[in-house]
Design a protein around this motif. Structure first.
Motif, PDB file in Angstrom:
ATOM      1  N   ASP A  70      64.397   1.190  52.079  1.00 52.03           N
ATOM      2  CA  ASP A  70      65.707   1.519  52.669  1.00 52.03           C
ATOM      3  C   ASP A  70      66.355   0.265  53.250  1.00 52.03           C
ATOM      4  OD1 ASP A  70      65.371   4.132  52.016  1.00 52.03           O
ATOM      5  OD2 ASP A  70      64.840   4.810  54.036  1.00 52.03           O
ATOM      6  N   LEU A  71      65.560  -0.534  53.958  1.00 54.13           N
ATOM      7  CA  LEU A  71      66.111  -1.721  54.621  1.00 54.13           C
ATOM      8  C   LEU A  71      66.512  -2.789  53.603  1.00 54.13           C
ATOM      9  CD1 LEU A  71      63.659  -1.718  57.634  1.00 54.13           C
ATOM     10  CD2 LEU A  71      66.141  -1.441  57.783  1.00 54.13           C
ATOM     11  N   ALA A  72      65.762  -2.878  52.511  1.00 52.30           N
ATOM     12  CA  ALA A  72      66.148  -3.815  51.453  1.00 52.30           C
ATOM     13  C   ALA A  72      67.431  -3.341  50.787  1.00 52.30           C
ATOM     14  CB  ALA A  72      65.018  -3.942  50.431  1.00 52.30           C
ATOM     15  N   SER A  73      67.479  -2.049  50.517  1.00 50.48           N
ATOM     16  CA  SER A  73      68.641  -1.456  49.840  1.00 50.48           C
ATOM     17  C   SER A  73      69.902  -1.585  50.690  1.00 50.48           C
ATOM     18  CB  SER A  73      68.338   0.012  49.557  1.00 50.48           C
ATOM     19  OG  SER A  73      69.470   0.694  49.109  1.00 50.48           O
ATOM     20  N   ARG A  74      69.735  -1.521  52.008  1.00 54.90           N
ATOM     21  CA  ARG A  74      70.901  -1.624  52.902  1.00 54.90           C
ATOM     22  C   ARG A  74      71.121  -3.038  53.441  1.00 54.90           C
ATOM     23  NH1 ARG A  74      69.533   4.070  55.964  1.00 54.90           N
ATOM     24  NH2 ARG A  74      69.165   5.162  53.994  1.00 54.90           N
ATOM     25  N   HIS A  75      70.433  -3.971  52.842  1.00 56.61           N
ATOM     26  CA  HIS A  75      70.690  -5.377  53.135  1.00 56.61           C
ATOM     27  C   HIS A  75      70.389  -5.785  54.572  1.00 56.61           C
ATOM     28  CE1 HIS A  75      73.480  -4.634  49.544  1.00 56.61           C
ATOM     29  NE2 HIS A  75      72.299  -5.009  49.138  1.00 56.61           N
ATOM     30  N   PHE A  76      69.206  -5.390  55.019  1.00 57.16           N
ATOM     31  CA  PHE A  76      68.658  -5.914  56.268  1.00 57.16           C
ATOM     32  C   PHE A  76      67.681  -7.046  55.954  1.00 57.16           C
ATOM     33  CE2 PHE A  76      69.930  -2.991  59.697  1.00 57.16           C
ATOM     34  CZ  PHE A  76      70.564  -2.014  58.939  1.00 57.16           C
ATOM     35  N   LEU A  77      67.209  -7.077  54.734  1.00 60.92           N
ATOM     36  CA  LEU A  77      66.255  -8.118  54.355  1.00 60.92           C
ATOM     37  C   LEU A  77      66.368  -8.400  52.868  1.00 60.92           C
ATOM     38  CD1 LEU A  77      63.616  -6.741  52.680  1.00 60.92           C
ATOM     39  CD2 LEU A  77      63.211  -5.801  54.942  1.00 60.92           C
ATOM     40  N   ILE A  78      66.000  -9.607  52.478  1.00 61.17           N
ATOM     41  CA  ILE A  78      65.851  -9.886  51.052  1.00 61.17           C
ATOM     42  C   ILE A  78      64.473 -10.502  50.834  1.00 61.17           C
ATOM     43  CG2 ILE A  78      68.270 -10.124  50.362  1.00 61.17           C
ATOM     44  CD1 ILE A  78      68.032 -13.092  50.748  1.00 61.17           C
ATOM     45  N   ASP A  79      63.956 -10.290  49.625  1.00 56.21           N
ATOM     46  CA  ASP A  79      62.629 -10.804  49.328  1.00 56.21           C
ATOM     47  C   ASP A  79      62.632 -11.479  47.957  1.00 56.21           C
ATOM     48  OD1 ASP A  79      62.538  -8.810  47.377  1.00 56.21           O
ATOM     49  OD2 ASP A  79      61.561  -7.386  48.740  1.00 56.21           O
ATOM     50  N   ALA A  80      61.444 -11.872  47.508  1.00 52.65           N
ATOM     51  CA  ALA A  80      61.345 -12.644  46.269  1.00 52.65           C
ATOM     52  C   ALA A  80      61.812 -11.850  45.051  1.00 52.65           C
ATOM     53  CB  ALA A  80      59.903 -13.109  46.065  1.00 52.65           C
ATOM     54  N   ASP A  81      61.930 -10.524  45.206  1.00 53.52           N
ATOM     55  CA  ASP A  81      62.323  -9.685  44.078  1.00 53.52           C
ATOM     56  C   ASP A  81      63.784  -9.768  43.715  1.00 53.52           C
ATOM     57  OD1 ASP A  81      60.469  -8.371  42.658  1.00 53.52           O
ATOM     58  OD2 ASP A  81      60.214  -6.744  44.097  1.00 53.52           O
ATOM     59  N   SER A  82      64.605  -9.981  44.718  1.00 50.55           N
ATOM     60  CA  SER A  82      66.036  -9.812  44.500  1.00 50.55           C
ATOM     61  C   SER A  82      66.823 -10.590  45.534  1.00 50.55           C
ATOM     62  CB  SER A  82      66.374  -8.321  44.615  1.00 50.55           C
ATOM     63  OG  SER A  82      67.762  -8.120  44.588  1.00 50.55           O
ATOM     64  N   SER A  83      67.858 -11.267  45.081  1.00 49.77           N
ATOM     65  CA  SER A  83      68.684 -12.002  46.034  1.00 49.77           C
ATOM     66  C   SER A  83      70.135 -11.544  45.999  1.00 49.77           C
ATOM     67  CB  SER A  83      68.625 -13.504  45.708  1.00 49.77           C
ATOM     68  OG  SER A  83      69.170 -13.717  44.414  1.00 49.77           O
ATOM     69  N   VAL A  84      70.427 -10.537  45.174  1.00 50.33           N
ATOM     70  CA  VAL A  84      71.818 -10.112  45.020  1.00 50.33           C
ATOM     71  C   VAL A  84      72.349  -9.461  46.306  1.00 50.33           C
ATOM     72  CG1 VAL A  84      71.438  -7.769  44.096  1.00 50.33           C
ATOM     73  CG2 VAL A  84      73.422  -9.107  43.344  1.00 50.33           C
ATOM     74  N   GLY A  85      71.403  -9.046  47.170  1.00 51.88           N
ATOM     75  CA  GLY A  85      71.802  -8.442  48.443  1.00 51.88           C
ATOM     76  C   GLY A  85      72.700  -9.351  49.264  1.00 51.88           C
ATOM     77  N   ARG A  86      72.421 -10.643  49.200  1.00 49.44           N
ATOM     78  CA  ARG A  86      73.218 -11.596  49.966  1.00 49.44           C
ATOM     79  C   ARG A  86      74.679 -11.583  49.466  1.00 49.44           C
ATOM     80  NH1 ARG A  86      70.432 -16.312  52.511  1.00 49.44           N
ATOM     81  NH2 ARG A  86      68.774 -16.099  50.990  1.00 49.44           N
ATOM     82  N   ASP A  87      74.855 -11.549  48.133  1.00 48.11           N
ATOM     83  CA  ASP A  87      76.200 -11.495  47.551  1.00 48.11           C
ATOM     84  C   ASP A  87      76.915 -10.215  47.964  1.00 48.11           C
ATOM     85  OD1 ASP A  87      74.569 -13.258  46.161  1.00 48.11           O
ATOM     86  OD2 ASP A  87      75.686 -13.055  44.288  1.00 48.11           O
ATOM     87  N   LEU A  88      76.171  -9.102  47.893  1.00 46.86           N
ATOM     88  CA  LEU A  88      76.796  -7.815  48.197  1.00 46.86           C
ATOM     89  C   LEU A  88      77.179  -7.735  49.671  1.00 46.86           C
ATOM     90  CD1 LEU A  88      74.488  -5.512  46.035  1.00 46.86           C
ATOM     91  CD2 LEU A  88      76.902  -6.012  45.613  1.00 46.86           C
ATOM     92  N   LEU A  89      76.292  -8.260  50.522  1.00 48.28           N
ATOM     93  CA  LEU A  89      76.586  -8.245  51.958  1.00 48.28           C
ATOM     94  C   LEU A  89      77.844  -9.062  52.244  1.00 48.28           C
ATOM     95  CD1 LEU A  89      75.532  -7.242  54.689  1.00 48.28           C
ATOM     96  CD2 LEU A  89      74.228  -9.352  54.888  1.00 48.28           C
ATOM     97  N   ALA A  90      77.931 -10.226  51.625  1.00 49.08           N
ATOM     98  CA  ALA A  90      79.106 -11.073  51.827  1.00 49.08           C
ATOM     99  C   ALA A  90      80.372 -10.353  51.356  1.00 49.08           C
ATOM    100  CB  ALA A  90      78.945 -12.396  51.067  1.00 49.08           C
ATOM    101  N   LEU A  91      80.252  -9.681  50.221  1.00 50.80           N
ATOM    102  CA  LEU A  91      81.393  -8.940  49.677  1.00 50.80           C
ATOM    103  C   LEU A  91      81.848  -7.856  50.653  1.00 50.80           C
ATOM    104  CD1 LEU A  91      83.191  -8.373  47.185  1.00 50.80           C
ATOM    105  CD2 LEU A  91      81.381  -6.905  46.313  1.00 50.80           C
ATOM    106  N   LYS A  92      80.859  -7.173  51.251  1.00 50.95           N
ATOM    107  CA  LYS A  92      81.189  -6.082  52.168  1.00 50.95           C
ATOM    108  C   LYS A  92      81.817  -6.613  53.463  1.00 50.95           C
ATOM    109  CE  LYS A  92      77.050  -4.348  51.517  1.00 50.95           C
ATOM    110  NZ  LYS A  92      75.830  -3.509  51.550  1.00 50.95           N
ATOM    111  N   VAL A  93      81.307  -7.733  53.933  1.00 54.92           N
ATOM    112  CA  VAL A  93      81.884  -8.302  55.163  1.00 54.92           C
ATOM    113  C   VAL A  93      83.328  -8.751  54.898  1.00 54.92           C
ATOM    114  CG1 VAL A  93      81.723 -10.206  56.821  1.00 54.92           C
ATOM    115  CG2 VAL A  93      79.666  -8.942  56.173  1.00 54.92           C
ATOM    116  N   ARG A  94      83.531  -9.376  53.734  1.00 54.06           N
ATOM    117  CA  ARG A  94      84.904  -9.772  53.369  1.00 54.06           C
ATOM    118  C   ARG A  94      85.826  -8.553  53.306  1.00 54.06           C
ATOM    119  NH1 ARG A  94      82.571 -13.106  49.525  1.00 54.06           N
ATOM    120  NH2 ARG A  94      83.190 -11.833  47.752  1.00 54.06           N
ATOM    121  N   THR A  95      85.312  -7.476  52.705  1.00 54.03           N
ATOM    122  CA  THR A  95      86.118  -6.260  52.580  1.00 54.03           C
ATOM    123  C   THR A  95      86.504  -5.727  53.957  1.00 54.03           C
ATOM    124  OG1 THR A  95      84.954  -5.731  50.544  1.00 54.03           O
ATOM    125  CG2 THR A  95      86.149  -3.930  51.584  1.00 54.03           C
TER     126      THR A  95
END
Lengths: 391, 488
Positions: free
Chosen positions: B67-92
């Protein structure tokens, strides 16, 4: 289920070196009417008309044609074929594939069998072969397709593996079939390259949607289901690139045992992060290909996930997104989501079971995949009153 | 499945320690915490999970981790796209800021034929035209309106009773449309705030012609409404209802909205007030707290009840509205909807009081009858109490730049970015909240204020906790709330 390909089809008269022909089947055409080189004229009574090849279902007519006349004898199983349909024929092998049926609402162009995914439930298992000839074929076939065709699919394999040839095919579709909606099925990963995504959107096709699967909100689970490391990140970035360019994107979710547990979280994820996608399809499993081979490990009865499906669909709908449920029988889903359940199964593989004949909502129900009538929900039961369901 | 690799082959999350993305947590109740990320996504966690999370000990095969990975509280070696999505959401979330002032309020007169004790702008007697806005003032204000870079413009007429100066409203609308047409024709909308007591056919025909929205006052059933809103003849309710019906007939049902004001009398009867709104065919209600300005303070209306009794009223009303929704009646509580859109969507709300930075001046601006420009409606109310702190200038003497670049606006804006306000910066509810410098100045004499004694903080924190608890405890409420949030 319709038979769409055949081998050992009798042919005659074609020059020995003939490789592959794209033929549009025509009914009796008056001699004055111009035929294109690709037209193939129906003969019912042995009367030869002109120089175009002939097609028939009748052995005696086929045999009675004059010496040297090019002709193909189509099998009874393809008696549905009619004027305007398009076939690919290899006369030397008698190999025949139906590429397009004018009277069908669900035509798809399979552009390659290659794929960089290897999904647990793939209905069309990929083959690692050089099948670039398919693009050549389709470039010939598209100009023959009826301009009145409402919709056409582009599928694979992974169509974008074709790269520029894939883009060229879309341009050909735009040029020859400007009124026809085009629906591409892709895993979206190729669009992670912003140049490719831009080249795609630059085509500016008037009615083009790309359907892209996201099977889970967590990368490892999605990557596992599609058997490709890093797929999740590339697919999501691909969708961002496509939407930045104004493309229309549909997200497709096939529900299997592995992703049911996070289906609601996936709905949250999509509503929150990909709010701007144009449509979301929540899809039941088509039991064919790998899905049949892996059935025991991926099958989950829809009746065991109706709660998750209902919540996911209602959440997406409440979030203002367009949502559809595909490939589910109405008796297996909650009535609160009947209004988003579509009759989604292509005509040539759609079927019902005997129980359905007693059902009050059969006409509204999408029924089954012909391949799925043997393995279906244990709870299939005729709805007697259109106002109730047991789920 | 020999050709297929197992899940573990695709799960590299354990290969390296996960990276925490910025988030905050605040106690929800005895056992649970709310954690929220920069984009306002939240997760409710127990104490053990919070501790494991911050110590980088949360196991990747748990649902809490996913849940926390999916909601962008953390990122791990599996996936880094969360950082892009979080930035997109903050911009929005922040994109609205670049639009600048969209709502322009014209106080066309201070005169009113009502004499409501809670009135937040001192009324003046009916015949004193000295309290009407003049043509010249209106024209100068309009010039300022069209300097705004906002992609959508809304002009709202307020009073007093705005219809007492209807000729000026007519003039402003005609002139605004002319200027707008010459300027590229931005979407331009008009709202008349009125008690409807004086509305006539001619006004309605004009409103129809110019697609004007009506916003009126309805406090509840007849006895409550008439008690709150005295006028000669004691027929405020009857005139309001007749006016609503008439306006709907001419303009269309959805062109007429209503706002209620909460008084001490209201607190006992949330259901009756809501029922009245339903009876009158509204599909939402804004259960508003009373603000500490104007006559409301002079007549002690504001002190008449405290935050907790208002909250009890609010929660009772909210619970009744949820019950109605469960039974299939679609009806929305608007304050909850504003907050829920911040909790559940990537979009920000344009609601001035919950802006961060505050919406004063940059979300809405007020042109008073006499040409004074105020940073918000509340700022003008404050001015009626002889506190001119938020007066940004005068349309007759100040330029657009004088007004919108003045320290009187920029200072409180700078101090109202909740992210950097003491205590707010540590609060998990910060993404949902605002910093309302006018309120804190009025009640504590400081733009920022002390949060532990702030009624604003107390009220909103209680609402955030309440809404989240309701959603956590009942998936059906979660769905109802999600459908409210879409309307923002």
């Amino acid at each position: 289920m319709l038979s769409l390909s055949s081998r050992g089809v009798p042919t005659r008269g074609f020059p020995a070196q003939t490789q592959r022909l794209i033929l549009r089947l025509r009914d009796n055409v008056p001699p004055s009417t111009a035929c294109t080189a690709a037209d193939c004229i129906y003969v019912s009574d042995g009367e030869d008309i002109g120089i175009a090849p002939a097609w028939t279902f009748k052995r005696d007519v086929f045999d009675a044609l004059p010496v040297g006349k090019c002709a193909v004898l189509l099998p009874e199983a393809m008696s549905y074929l009619s004027d305007g349909d398009i076939i690919a024929l290899e006369p030397s092998k008698g190999a025949l594939r139906v590429l397009y049926r004018r009277n069908s609402p669900s035509n798809s162009l399979l552009v390659t069998e290659r794929c960089n995914h290897y999904c647990l439930m793939c209905s069309q298992p990929p083959k690692d072969i050089d099948d670039g000839y398919i693009f050549d074929e389709l470039e010939l076939a598209i100009p023959l397709i009826s301009k009145e065709t409402a919709e056409i699919g582009v599928t694979g394999g992974e169509p974008t593996i074709g790269g520029d040839r894939f883009l060229g095919l879309l341009r050909t579709l735009k040029k020859h079939l400007p009124q026809t909606a085009v629906h591409v099925l892709s895993n979206g990963r190729r669009f992670v390259d912003p140049h490719f995504a831009a080249a795609y959107t630059d085509i500016a096709h008037p009615d083009l949607v790309v359907g892209i699967p996201i099977y889970a909100d967590v990368a490892s689970l999605h990557d596992y289901i599609v058997q490709a490391d890093g797929a999740f990140d590339e697919t999501v970035r691909g969708i961002l690139n496509l939407k930045a360019g104004g493309a229309r994107v549909e997200v497709r979710i096939v529900i299997i045992k592995q992703n049911v547990e996070r289906l609601v979280q996936l709905a949250y994820f999509l509503a929150r992060n990909l709010t701007f996608v144009d449509h979301i399809a929540l899809m039941g499993l088509e039991v064919t290909g790998f899905a049949r081979a892996n059935l025991d490990s991926i099958w989950i009865d829809p009746i065991d996930y109706w709660r998750e499906l209902t919540e996911a669909a209602l959440w997406l709908e409440a979030s203002g997104m367009r949502v559809s449920i595909y490939n589910h029988q109405l008796c297996t889903i909650d009535q609160r989501v009947w209004h988003v359940a579509r009759k989604s199964i292509s005509d040539w593989k759609n079927a019902y079971i005997p129980e359905c004949s007693r059902c009050a909502v059969r006409d509204r129900c999408g029924g089954f995949f012909a391949t799925g009538t043997t393995r279906h929900s244990r709870r299939i039961s005729a709805v007697h009153d259109a106002g109730t369901s047991h789920a | 499945m020999s050709k297929f690799r197992p899940l573990a082959a695709f799960d590299q999350s354990g290969a390296a320690p996960y990276t925490l993305l910025p988030f905050r947590f605040t106690r929800l109740d005895r056992d649970r915490y709310v954690a929220s990320n920069m984009a306002g996504e939240y997760a409710v966690l127990d104490r053990t999970t919070v501790e494991a999370l911050v110590k980088h000990q949360l196991a990747s095969d748990t649902n809490a981790y996913r849940d926390l990975a999916s909601r962008h509280f953390l990122i791990d070696a599996d996936s880094s796209v969360g950082r892009d999505l979080l930035a997109l959401k903050v911009r929005t979330r922040l994109s609205r800021l670049s639009e600048f002032t969209g709502l322009h309020i014209f106080v066309v007169t201070l005169r009113c034929e009502h004499s409501c004790p809670y009135c937040q702008v001192s009324r003046q007697s009916m015949d004193t035209e000295a309290f009407d806005m003049t043509l010249n003032t209106a024209n100068r204000a309009l010039d300022l309106v069209f300097r705004s870079p906002a992609p959508h413009l809304k002009i709202e007429f307020q009073g007093g009773e705005s219809l007492l100066n209807f000729p000026l409203i007519r003039h402003i609308i005609v002139r605004a449309k002319k200027i707008n047409a010459a300027q590229g024709d931005r979407p331009l909308q008009f709202v008349i705030a009125t008690n409807l007591a004086l509305i006539d056919d001619e006004m309605l025909a004009f409103a129809k012609e110019h697609d004007i929205l009506i916003s009126t006052s309805l406090d509840g059933p007849a006895d409550l409404h008439n008690c709150n809103r005295p006028r000669p003849g004691r027929d405020s309710y009857e005139r309001t209802i007749a006016g609503i019906e008439k306006a709907r007939r001419v303009l269309g049902h959805d062109r007429v909205g209503a706002l209620m004001t909460t008084t001490k009398e209201s607190l006992r009867q949330p259901r009756a007030i809501i029922d009245e709104y339903i009876r009158q065919g509204f599909d939402s209600i804004f259960l508003r707290p009373l603000s500490p300005y104007g006559f409301a303070v002079k007549t002690k209306s504001y002190a008449a009840y405290d935050v907790s009794s208002w909250l009890a009223f609010y929660f009772k009303g909210l619970s009744y509205i949820i019950e109605l929704n469960r039974q299939g009646q679609r009806f929305v509580e608007s304050y909850a909807a504003i907050i829920l859109s911040k909790i559940l969507t990537p979009f920000s709300s344009g609601y001035v009081d919950l802006g961060s930075p505050a919406g004063i001046g940059i979300g809405a601006v007020v042109y008073n009858y006499n040409g004074a420009v105020y940073a918000s409606d509340e700022a003008r109310m404050l001015a009626e109490m002889h506190d001119e702190t938020f007066k940004l200038g005068d349309v007759h003497t100040a330029s657009y730049e004088d007004i919108f670049l003045s320290d009187r606006l920029l200072d409180p804006l700078e101090e109202s970015v909740a992210l950097s306000v003491p205590m707010c910066s540590d609060c998990a509810f910060e993404p949902y909240c605002g910093a309302d410098p006018v309120f804190h100045h009025a009640t504590q004499g400081d733009y920022v204020g002390r949060k532990p004694t702030s009624a604003f903080c107390q009220r909103n924190m209680a609402i955030f906790r309440h809404l989240i608890r309701l959603m956590e405890d009942d998936p059906e409420v979660r769905l109802i709330f999600r459908s409210w949030a879409s309307r923002g």
